[in-house]
Design a protein around this motif. Structure first.
Motif, short mmCIF file in Angstrom:
data_model
loop_
_atom_site.label_atom_id
_atom_site.label_comp_id
_atom_site.label_asym_id
_atom_site.label_seq_id
_atom_site.Cartn_x
_atom_site.Cartn_y
_atom_site.Cartn_z
N SER A 61 0.85 -1.20 0.00
CA SER A 61 0.00 0.00 0.00
C SER A 61 0.88 1.25 0.00
O SER A 61 2.12 1.16 -0.01
CB SER A 61 -0.94 -0.01 1.20
OG SER A 61 -0.25 0.43 2.35
N GLY A 62 0.26 2.41 0.02
CA GLY A 62 1.01 3.66 0.03
C GLY A 62 1.99 3.75 1.19
O GLY A 62 3.11 4.26 1.04
N THR A 63 1.58 3.26 2.34
CA THR A 63 2.46 3.31 3.51
C THR A 63 3.76 2.53 3.26
O THR A 63 4.83 2.95 3.71
CB THR A 63 1.73 2.72 4.74
OG1 THR A 63 0.52 3.47 4.93
CG2 THR A 63 2.58 2.82 6.00
N THR A 139 -4.18 14.19 3.83
CA THR A 139 -5.53 13.66 3.60
C THR A 139 -6.39 13.68 4.86
O THR A 139 -7.62 13.59 4.79
CB THR A 139 -5.41 12.21 3.07
OG1 THR A 139 -4.26 12.13 2.22
CG2 THR A 139 -6.62 11.82 2.27
N ASP A 164 5.74 12.62 1.04
CA ASP A 164 4.62 11.69 0.93
C ASP A 164 3.61 12.34 -0.02
O ASP A 164 2.92 13.28 0.35
CB ASP A 164 4.00 11.46 2.32
CG ASP A 164 2.68 10.68 2.25
OD1 ASP A 164 2.10 10.54 1.16
OD2 ASP A 164 2.21 10.24 3.32
N LYS A 190 -4.74 5.67 -5.90
CA LYS A 190 -5.47 6.90 -5.53
C LYS A 190 -5.67 7.77 -6.78
O LYS A 190 -6.44 7.40 -7.65
CB LYS A 190 -4.76 7.62 -4.38
CG LYS A 190 -4.91 6.83 -3.06
CD LYS A 190 -4.52 7.62 -1.83
CE LYS A 190 -4.69 6.77 -0.56
NZ LYS A 190 -4.33 7.49 0.65
C1 LIG Z 1 -3.63 7.03 1.73
C2 LIG Z 1 -2.43 7.72 2.24
C3 LIG Z 1 -1.29 7.02 2.68
C4 LIG Z 1 -1.12 5.54 2.68
O1 LIG Z 1 -2.21 4.81 2.93
P1 LIG Z 1 -2.27 3.24 2.60
O2 LIG Z 1 -3.51 2.85 3.31
O3 LIG Z 1 -1.05 2.61 3.15
O4 LIG Z 1 -2.33 3.10 1.12
C5 LIG Z 1 -0.18 7.75 3.07
N1 LIG Z 1 -0.18 9.08 3.04
C6 LIG Z 1 -1.24 9.79 2.60
C7 LIG Z 1 -1.14 11.28 2.54
C8 LIG Z 1 -2.40 9.13 2.20
O5 LIG Z 1 -3.47 9.82 1.78
#
Ligand SMILES: *Cc1c(COP(=O)(O)O)cnc(C)c1O
Length: 364
Positions: A61-63, A139, A164, A190
């Motif tokens: 995922s993004g994290t 976010t 990020d 996203k």
């Molecule tokens: C969604 C998001 C993430 C990571 O989220 P995951 O659930 O790991 O995909 C990290 N930073 C921001 C600013 C985000 O909006």
């Protein structure tokens, strides 16, 4: 169901079809070609010079992408200054802690603006800071952190800027060269309109070459992924359907006019939502000028619980998003990322009008 949460997003028909592409072994040339196409298209989104910049893909995922960026690019002797004004800035700090990266922070409070003065003071007080970590679009609240002056400050101080950009990549301006980024982390799921599960880091090649050795992590070692991907391989088993989806999503983004067209599209949808909600007396948390085009936070109507609003909207096929943590009692969030039509927003606003009316009529 119309998803108005900040990812996963409603898919285009083309991206949905791409998920059904043929079975593939990741040790075959067909996969290497797919991987190379995705990497090349990611570098093209912001018109970067591929001899200076590389996209490194990471199933996760993004994290995972943010964690790989911080754990890989801050060297053992480095020190990270994290700017926090929401949950994702705090997550950058948590990542630094988990990897025992020496860390200082500037905390502007959730929703607060990051002030350049306080960053400058933190740099003065901590001369060992080598890297600065910041969230582009926070976010948590919808605030878009401005990176131009911050980037100039980092450049003056010789500090590497790590961003990020998970919820801004593909829909907001990111001036990699002008702002002096060393790297940014993002996801295909996203603003790029792929499916969740494929993260990536776009980094300067010289920043990747200076990656932390020995690596702090086996799976999240960007330098390893980068070396293997440049060679036309992959160290671990990748999430293949997410590759197919992102390749098609990036093709569609380019065909639709790139990030500028997407930014204009998101802005128009966000304004449609904001104007409609304003007519119902629902106020945004931040002025439009401080918000991203991707997501805005709104105050819950007086006396209405989030759970009630959410459930009533879901009955009508719309999924909205709660405020994070302590903000959930006061706020809700609406993101217009993904394949959303003007007509969807009009139906959403009709639903809101109905719910606000009945909510007020109900003494419960
Ligand atoms: C969604 C998001 C993430 C990571 O989220 P995951 O659930 O790991 O995909 C990290 N930073 C921001 C600013 C985000 O909006």
């Amino acid at each position: 169901m119309i998803l108005l949460n900040p990812g996963p997003v409603c898919l285009s028909p083309g991206v949905r079809r791409a998920l059904l592409a043929p079975d593939l072994c990741h040790r075959e040339p067909e996969f290497f070609a797919l991987q190379a196409a995705v990497r090349a298209r990611l570098v093209e989104v912001y018109g970067l010079d591929p001899s200076r910049w590389a996209a490194v893909l990471l199933t996760g995922s993004g994290t995972a992408a943010v964690e790989a960026m911080l754990a890989s690019l801050v060297p053992a002797a480095g020190r990270l200054l994290v700017l926090e004004n929401g949950a994702y800035g705090e997550r950058m700090s948590a990542i630094a802690r988990a990897h025992a990266i020496e860390r200082v922070r500037v905390d502007a409070g959730w929703g607060g603006a990051l002030e350049l003065d306080s960053v400058e003071r933190a740099l003065d007080a901590n001369p060992g800071v080598s890297h600065l970590g910041v969230v582009h679009h926070e976010t948590t609240t919808g605030r878009l952190n401005r990176l131009d002056a911050l980037g100039a400050l980092c450049r003056r101080r010789g500090v590497q800027l790590l961003v990020d950009a998970v919820s801004s990549f593909g829909a907001e301006e990111i001036d990699f060269e002008g702002w002096g980024l060393a790297a940014c982390a993002a996801t295909g799921g996203k603003c790029l309109h792929g499916v969740p599960g494929l993260g990536f880091v776009v980094a300067r090649r010289d920043a990747l070459a200076a990656a932390c050795r020995p690596a702090r992590s086996v799976y999240l070692d960007l330098a390893l992924h980068h070396a293997e991907q440049d060679r036309g391989g992959t160290p671990f088993t990748p999430g293949l359907p997410a590759f197919y989806a992102l390749a098609e999503a990036l093709r569609e983004l380019a065909e639709q006019g790139g990030w500028r067209a997407r930014q204009a599209r998101y802005r128009s949808l966000a304004q449609r939502v904001a104007r409609g909600l304003e007519r119902l007396g629902i106020e945004p948390l931040l002025p439009a000028g401080d918000s991203s085009v991707v997501l805005r936070s709104y105050r819950l109507p007086e006396g209405m619980l989030y759970a009630f609003l959410h459930d009533e909207l879901k009955k009508r096929s719309f999924v909205i998003y709660a405020g994070q943590g302590a903000l959930s009692a006061d706020l809700f969030r609406i993101s217009t990322m993904g394949e959303i039509a003007d007509g969807d927003i009009d139906r959403l606003l009709d639903a809101f009008a109905e719910i606000v009316r009945t909510g007020e009529g109900d003494p419960e």
